[in-house]
Design an enzyme around this catalytic site. Structure first.
Site, PDB file in Angstrom:
ATOM      1  N   ARG A  21     -75.788 -79.392  41.558  1.00 34.51           N
ATOM      2  CA  ARG A  21     -76.564 -78.344  42.238  1.00 34.51           C
ATOM      3  C   ARG A  21     -75.779 -77.043  42.415  1.00 34.51           C
ATOM      4  O   ARG A  21     -76.362 -76.020  42.772  1.00 34.51           O
ATOM      5  CB  ARG A  21     -77.071 -78.857  43.587  1.00 34.51           C
ATOM      6  CG  ARG A  21     -78.272 -79.790  43.464  1.00 34.51           C
ATOM      7  CD  ARG A  21     -78.737 -80.292  44.809  1.00 34.51           C
ATOM      8  NE  ARG A  21     -77.884 -81.365  45.312  1.00 34.51           N
ATOM      9  CZ  ARG A  21     -78.010 -81.914  46.511  1.00 34.51           C
ATOM     10  NH1 ARG A  21     -78.945 -81.474  47.342  1.00 34.51           N
ATOM     11  NH2 ARG A  21     -77.208 -82.890  46.891  1.00 34.51           N
TER      12      ARG A  21
ATOM     13  N   GLN B 274     -62.275 -92.620  39.601  1.00 36.55           N
ATOM     14  CA  GLN B 274     -63.460 -93.474  39.714  1.00 36.55           C
ATOM     15  C   GLN B 274     -64.233 -93.320  38.405  1.00 36.55           C
ATOM     16  O   GLN B 274     -64.949 -92.338  38.206  1.00 36.55           O
ATOM     17  CB  GLN B 274     -64.329 -93.067  40.906  1.00 36.55           C
ATOM     18  CG  GLN B 274     -65.530 -93.980  41.108  1.00 36.55           C
ATOM     19  CD  GLN B 274     -66.514 -93.456  42.154  1.00 36.55           C
ATOM     20  OE1 GLN B 274     -66.513 -92.279  42.481  1.00 36.55           O
ATOM     21  NE2 GLN B 274     -67.350 -94.348  42.668  1.00 36.55           N
TER      22      GLN B 274
ATOM     23  N   SER C 192     -47.836 -32.029  45.980  1.00 34.53           N
ATOM     24  CA  SER C 192     -49.125 -32.544  45.523  1.00 34.53           C
ATOM     25  C   SER C 192     -49.282 -32.445  44.010  1.00 34.53           C
ATOM     26  O   SER C 192     -48.724 -31.565  43.357  1.00 34.53           O
ATOM     27  CB  SER C 192     -50.255 -31.761  46.204  1.00 34.53           C
ATOM     28  OG  SER C 192     -50.212 -31.936  47.597  1.00 34.53           O
TER      29      SER C 192
ATOM     30  N   SER D 193     -44.981 -28.808  43.668  1.00 34.93           N
ATOM     31  CA  SER D 193     -46.349 -29.267  43.406  1.00 34.93           C
ATOM     32  C   SER D 193     -46.722 -29.049  41.947  1.00 34.93           C
ATOM     33  O   SER D 193     -46.340 -28.053  41.331  1.00 34.93           O
ATOM     34  CB  SER D 193     -47.332 -28.512  44.298  1.00 34.93           C
ATOM     35  OG  SER D 193     -47.096 -28.809  45.652  1.00 34.93           O
TER      36      SER D 193
END
Length: 462
Positions: free
Chosen positions: A18, A78, A391, A409
């Protein structure tokens, strides 16, 4: 009880059709950990010294996973599915070694708690031969009823076999049980298969033990402890229960969550007291957060360490190997991977730091990228203490930037920068006076040309 030996047998041989999945049912995860591994953890926490897992469908996959979860686990196959008692007897070799107590659990009941298992063991220590874990419900339809008399459990009756009076019983079978190790093999071998399916049912040992004059009792547990997972909808329900439990535990330990229902944790998440977690945060595996940290909203953290006083997010992603030292900060829309962020260092905005070391008090500007991958190999970037990276800089690994350096930057840094140096890595700027209107006119004419071509093109289907 600690001196009594205990074997836990986990039944994990079911096909789980399921689930609609090629993955064996018991390997579907709750909080990132396979269901069966949750059961193993609970058994170990309840004092079980030996673990045995009975496998069937997907035996190799399940065996590999349980050994990964707990290295000293034994597995038994099993080969035929002939009922739950038959499955338990697949571990006959382990049972025969002579344990004081046997716990029988299922690999698809991931919410079982160690305390519930410990109470079942207590029942055996008090002299019971069998202890059945039961739950109470206002809607018992479909569940086997626990039939009690004078405080003893005499039988487990399936609903189809119940009398009208027995159907009104609200104490139901949870499936999990504890068995006196000295009686286990005799009781299991006495189970027959004289039923419609020709199977050997574990529940039959209750009636067998009672008829032999052995003491059988039921211990009550919360329903979620014995909740079995059969499909993906139930898997999601179990996940929600697990998450709610863990959130509550963390909050009681001093972790603040403004909207706990939006925070998702992994099975191994560690968070110290006085940490604040804002809404919509996801913790993947392998996360350790020290006390006093702040995890801001919409962040995703996996395989990372966050020290006391550090701040993450909002909208940050920490990938495996990210280590944030005390007082450091990784801000919004930043990603950190396999990198050490030093004490007080700041990676605030729109930045990728991968395979790098950021020194204490360094400041990494918005839009900075460590270019760590050349398509074949990855290399490290070393940024020193107190360094300022402007940056929109690209740091091409392998590269080292010394203490207190300054990166202008917009630079592309491809060579090492010594301490206290100022580095520029920009192309030479040129200015063409009066050229902007000419450029705009060229772009306008090109736009008009494309629109005219589009209008004159034949309509689709002509």
């Amino acid at each position: 009880m600690s001196e009594r030996t205990c074997l836990s047998i986990i039944l994990a041989a079911g096909e789980g059709t399921r689930m609609r999945s090629a993955l064996p049912k018991v390997l579907h995860p709750i909080a990132g950990l396979p269901m069966v591994a949750h059961v193993l953890k609970a058994a170990r926490s309840a004092g079980s010294g030996q673990l045995a897992v009975v496998v069937g469908h997907g035996a190799d996959k399940v065996a590999d996973e349980v050994k990964r979860a707990s290295g000293d686990v034994e597995t038994f196959v099993q080969a035929e599915r002939l009922g739950t008692a038959h499955a338990v007897l697949a571990a006959r070799e382990a049972i025969a070694r002579g344990f004081d107590e046997i716990l029988v659990m299922f690999g698809d009941t991931p919410l079982i708690e160690a305390d519930a298992l410990a109470r079942a063991r207590d029942g055996l220590a008090d002299g019971a031969a069998v202890v059945v874990m039961g739950f109470r419900t206002d809607n018992p339809t479909g569940y086997g009823r626990l039939i009690e008399k004078n405080g003893h459990l005499t039988d487990i009756r399936e609903e189809r076999d119940c009398s009208d009076k027995e159907r009104r019983i609200t104490f139901c079978n949870g499936g999990l049980m504890a068995i006196d190790g000295r009686q286990a093999l005799a009781l299991l071998d006495a189970v027959g298969n004289d039923n419609a399916k020709g199977e050997f049912y574990l529940t039959d040992i209750v009636g067998i033990a009672h008829r032999q004059g052995l003491r059988v009792v039921a211990t009550e547990v919360a329903f979620e402890n014995v909740l079995g997972i059969n499909n993906r909808a139930e898997l999601a329900e179990a996940e929600a229960i697990w998450q709610a439990r863990r959130r509550r535990k963390l909050m009681l330990e001093g972790v603040a969550m403004a909207a706990p229902e939006t925070v998702f944790l992994s099975h191994d998440t560690e968070i110290g007291p006085d940490t604040t977690i804002e809404p919509q945060v996801i913790f993947g595996p392998g996360v350790r957060v020290a006390g006093g940290a702040r995890i801001r909203g919409f962040s995703h953290i996996e395989g990372a360490t966050v020290a006391s006083g550090a701040e993450v997010g909002p909208f940050a992603r920490l990938r495996p190997g990210a280590e944030l030292a005390e007082g450091s900060k990784v801000g919004n829309f930043c990603e950190v991977k396999a990198a050490d962020i030093g004490p007080g260092a700041k990676v605030n905005h729109l930045t990728y730091i991968g395979d790098a070391t950021i020194g204490a008090e360094a400041n990494i500007g918005a839009g900075t990228i460590t270019c760590n991958y050349n398509g074949y190999t990855k290399d490290r970037t070393e940024i020193g203490r107190g360094t300022f990276v402007g940056s929109n800089s690209s740091l091409v690994a392998p590269v080292s930037i010394g203490d207190n350096a300054y990166i202008a930057s917009g630079s592309v840094i491809v060579a090492d920068v010594p301490a206290d140096a100022l580095a520029f890595g920009r192309a030479k700027q040129e200015v063409k006076e009066g050229r902007a209107p000419m450029l705009r006119e060229r772009y306008r004419q090109e736009k008009e040309r494309r629109l005219a071509a589009k209008r004159s093109a034949p309509a689709s289907g002509e």
